[in-house]
Design a protein around this motif. Structure first.
Motif, PDB file in Angstrom:
ATOM      1  N   MET A 147      10.039  29.642  40.268  1.00 52.44           N
ATOM      2  CA  MET A 147       9.750  30.845  41.071  1.00 52.44           C
ATOM      3  C   MET A 147      10.871  31.129  42.051  1.00 52.44           C
ATOM      4  N   LEU A 148      11.324  30.057  42.719  1.00 53.58           N
ATOM      5  CA  LEU A 148      12.390  30.228  43.713  1.00 53.58           C
ATOM      6  C   LEU A 148      13.654  30.721  43.018  1.00 53.58           C
ATOM      7  N   GLU A 149      13.968  30.081  41.881  1.00 56.32           N
ATOM      8  CA  GLU A 149      15.194  30.445  41.168  1.00 56.32           C
ATOM      9  C   GLU A 149      15.151  31.891  40.700  1.00 56.32           C
ATOM     10  N   ARG A 150      14.023  32.271  40.093  1.00 54.17           N
ATOM     11  CA  ARG A 150      13.930  33.640  39.554  1.00 54.17           C
ATOM     12  C   ARG A 150      13.813  34.685  40.658  1.00 54.17           C
ATOM     13  N   THR A 151      13.514  34.247  41.885  1.00 52.00           N
ATOM     14  CA  THR A 151      13.481  35.198  43.009  1.00 52.00           C
ATOM     15  C   THR A 151      14.854  35.260  43.682  1.00 52.00           C
ATOM     16  N   GLY A 152      15.766  34.411  43.208  1.00 51.66           N
ATOM     17  CA  GLY A 152      17.128  34.421  43.773  1.00 51.66           C
ATOM     18  C   GLY A 152      17.228  33.668  45.081  1.00 51.66           C
ATOM     19  N   ILE A 153      16.298  32.737  45.318  1.00 56.56           N
ATOM     20  CA  ILE A 153      16.331  31.960  46.572  1.00 56.56           C
ATOM     21  C   ILE A 153      17.138  30.684  46.350  1.00 56.56           C
ATOM     22  N   LYS A 158      19.114  24.009  52.361  1.00 54.83           N
ATOM     23  CA  LYS A 158      17.947  24.454  53.157  1.00 54.83           C
ATOM     24  C   LYS A 158      17.111  23.245  53.564  1.00 54.83           C
ATOM     25  N   HIS A 159      16.410  23.386  54.674  1.00 55.86           N
ATOM     26  CA  HIS A 159      15.460  22.339  55.043  1.00 55.86           C
ATOM     27  C   HIS A 159      14.108  22.684  54.425  1.00 55.86           C
ATOM     28  N   CYS A 160      13.661  21.822  53.521  1.00 57.35           N
ATOM     29  CA  CYS A 160      12.387  22.047  52.854  1.00 57.35           C
ATOM     30  C   CYS A 160      11.358  21.072  53.402  1.00 57.35           C
ATOM     31  N   VAL A 161      10.292  21.592  53.958  1.00 59.63           N
ATOM     32  CA  VAL A 161       9.201  20.736  54.452  1.00 59.63           C
ATOM     33  C   VAL A 161       8.034  20.863  53.480  1.00 59.63           C
ATOM     34  N   ILE A 162       7.599  19.707  52.969  1.00 57.64           N
ATOM     35  CA  ILE A 162       6.478  19.686  52.026  1.00 57.64           C
ATOM     36  C   ILE A 162       5.300  19.024  52.729  1.00 57.64           C
ATOM     37  N   VAL A 163       4.180  19.717  52.787  1.00 56.48           N
ATOM     38  CA  VAL A 163       2.988  19.112  53.387  1.00 56.48           C
ATOM     39  C   VAL A 163       2.092  18.651  52.243  1.00 56.48           C
ATOM     40  N   GLY A 164       1.981  17.333  52.082  1.00 53.61           N
ATOM     41  CA  GLY A 164       1.249  16.733  50.960  1.00 53.61           C
ATOM     42  C   GLY A 164       2.179  15.805  50.216  1.00 53.61           C
ATOM     43  N   ARG A 165       1.663  14.632  49.816  1.00 56.54           N
ATOM     44  CA  ARG A 165       2.511  13.639  49.141  1.00 56.54           C
ATOM     45  C   ARG A 165       1.837  13.087  47.890  1.00 56.54           C
ATOM     46  N   ASP A 202      12.991  25.852  56.501  1.00 55.27           N
ATOM     47  CA  ASP A 202      13.467  27.104  55.885  1.00 55.27           C
ATOM     48  C   ASP A 202      12.526  27.440  54.720  1.00 55.27           C
ATOM     49  N   ILE A 203      12.131  26.357  54.003  1.00 54.66           N
ATOM     50  CA  ILE A 203      11.165  26.514  52.902  1.00 54.66           C
ATOM     51  C   ILE A 203       9.994  25.590  53.206  1.00 54.66           C
ATOM     52  N   LEU A 204       8.802  26.148  53.289  1.00 55.04           N
ATOM     53  CA  LEU A 204       7.609  25.353  53.595  1.00 55.04           C
ATOM     54  C   LEU A 204       6.684  25.358  52.375  1.00 55.04           C
ATOM     55  N   ILE A 205       6.411  24.166  51.853  1.00 53.84           N
ATOM     56  CA  ILE A 205       5.529  24.056  50.688  1.00 53.84           C
ATOM     57  C   ILE A 205       4.234  23.384  51.133  1.00 53.84           C
ATOM     58  N   ALA A 206       3.124  24.077  50.935  1.00 50.96           N
ATOM     59  CA  ALA A 206       1.825  23.532  51.349  1.00 50.96           C
ATOM     60  C   ALA A 206       1.064  23.048  50.135  1.00 50.96           C
ATOM     61  N   ALA A 207       0.764  21.748  50.111  1.00 49.87           N
ATOM     62  CA  ALA A 207      -0.016  21.158  49.008  1.00 49.87           C
ATOM     63  C   ALA A 207      -1.004  20.169  49.604  1.00 49.87           C
ATOM     64  N   VAL A 208      -1.965  20.711  50.319  1.00 47.30           N
ATOM     65  CA  VAL A 208      -2.900  19.900  51.099  1.00 47.30           C
ATOM     66  C   VAL A 208      -4.308  19.932  50.492  1.00 47.30           C
ATOM     67  N   GLY A 209      -4.743  21.134  50.125  1.00 42.64           N
ATOM     68  CA  GLY A 209      -6.101  21.271  49.599  1.00 42.64           C
ATOM     69  C   GLY A 209      -7.104  21.629  50.687  1.00 42.64           C
ATOM     70  N   ARG A 210      -6.633  22.381  51.708  1.00 41.84           N
ATOM     71  CA  ARG A 210      -7.542  22.829  52.782  1.00 41.84           C
ATOM     72  C   ARG A 210      -7.251  24.286  53.117  1.00 41.84           C
ATOM     73  N   ALA A 223      10.766  32.290  57.383  1.00 43.71           N
ATOM     74  CA  ALA A 223      10.709  31.133  56.469  1.00 43.71           C
ATOM     75  C   ALA A 223      10.168  31.584  55.112  1.00 43.71           C
ATOM     76  N   ILE A 224      10.441  30.757  54.093  1.00 42.36           N
ATOM     77  CA  ILE A 224       9.903  31.001  52.745  1.00 42.36           C
ATOM     78  C   ILE A 224       8.688  30.087  52.598  1.00 42.36           C
ATOM     79  N   VAL A 225       7.547  30.660  52.266  1.00 47.16           N
ATOM     80  CA  VAL A 225       6.311  29.872  52.263  1.00 47.16           C
ATOM     81  C   VAL A 225       5.704  29.846  50.856  1.00 47.16           C
ATOM     82  N   ILE A 226       5.566  28.628  50.334  1.00 47.56           N
ATOM     83  CA  ILE A 226       5.016  28.424  48.987  1.00 47.56           C
ATOM     84  C   ILE A 226       3.664  27.737  49.130  1.00 47.56           C
TER      85      ILE A 226
END
Ligand code: NAP
Length: 284
Positions: A147-153, A158-165, A202-210, A223-226
């Protein structure tokens, strides 16, 4: 207002590309086949399996569905997987999770042949991802990258913060982001100062389930929010982990739920099944 990253549209483009390649393989008498196993009656799992079947039909992939009763023994399931491992007509095998409690998920994942592991959960494939030398990528994080690639991002730098492990989203997403030269921070339930860390993304990815977990005060301007989450809100409506209304006023790009990462996950499963077939026919 943020630009919406339209996962439905991008997933259609991915499926179109897969369909073209499947048609070309058919010209060489190569059929592509995905076996999907579902154990029990979990309604959400049934919906996911139904969607995967539809995507197979749309791309020209043959799908075999094995709907097993909830009281299927672990041995019976492992036996079926071994049979599919040894069946040359089957290119990919997917066992829908979660499994009933009496079945050891780890053993099931480890039994699926790494060459047919289109979910990329087998430890051998996870290892390949860690060293950046892979055939299959786990479908959800791969969908995010696509998605990021096809959107040209651009991800590099970039600093990517992922919430969820989790093993299926957070950890592999971190590995893929790192492979693309992002600087990565992974947060979880024991993270201290979560809000402050999210504000540096810069890129925030949320994978929490809440539902509504990521609020606008946790998001930096532009920011870019996924949003990977799939939840039901109090009204029973499908929603992600991000407070979409408020965050979309602040972000530069945002993925909606539904219509964001979800459809991408299924499109990437089709891509992985195609890759498996090409590999098994010595075409890559
Ligand atoms: P999971 O295995 O339950 O993991 C959730 C993660 O969130 C854990 O790492 C957990 O931390 C972290 N977390 C929980 N509460 C937190 C808090 N208060 N602060 C910070 N982190 C917190 O879930 P998952 O399988 O990764 O799935 C996450 C979401 O994505 C779910 O809504 C799921 O339905 C959705 N999903 C969507 C797709 C798709 O195709 N769009 C695919 C897969 C999953 P700990 O590790 O410390 O417990």
């Amino acid at each position: 207002m943020a630009q919406i990253i339209d996962g439905k549209n991008i997933s259609s483009l991915v499926k179109e590309d897969v369909k073209k390649e499947i048609e070309a393989l058919k010209q060489q008498n190569i059929k592509v086949c995905l076996a999907v196993i579902i154990v029990g009656d979990d309604p959400a799992s049934k919906v996911y399996v139904g969607n995967k079947k539809k995507a197979c039909e749309a791309t020209g992939i043959e799908s075999l569905e094995y709907a097993l009763p909830a009281d299927t023994t672990e041995e019976e399931l492992l036996c079926l997987i071994e049979k599919l491992n040894n069946d040359p007509a089957v290119n990919g095998i997917l066992c829908q999770l979660p499994l009933p409690k009496h079945i050891n998920e780890k053993r099931v994942i480890n039994t699926i042949s790494a060459k047919k592991d289109v979910d990329a959960f087998h430890p051998e494939n996870v290892g390949h991802i860690m060293i950046g030398d892979y055939t299959f990528l786990p479908c959800t994080p791969a969908g995010v990258m696509e998605m990021l690639e096809r959107t040209g991002i651009e991800v590099q730098g970039k600093h990517c913060v992922i919430v969820g492990r989790s093993n299926i989203v957070g950890k592999p997403a971190a590995a893929l982001m790192l492979n693309k030269s992002a600087t990565v921070t992974v947060c979880h339930s024991k993270t201290v100062n979560l809000k402050e860390i999210c504000l540096t993304a810069d890129i925030l990815i949320a994978a929490v389930g809440r539902a509504n977990f990521i609020t606008a005060d946790m998001v930096r301007q532009d920011a870019i929010v996924i949003d990977v989450g799939i939840n039901r809100n109090e009204q029973g409506k499908l929603c992600g982990d991000v407070d979409f209304e408020a965050v979309s006023q602040k972000a530069s790009h945002i993925t909606p739920v539904p219509g964001g990462v979800g459809p991408m996950t299924i499109a990437m499963l089709m891509k992985n099944t195609l890759t498996a077939a090409k590999q098994q026919n010595n075409l890559i």
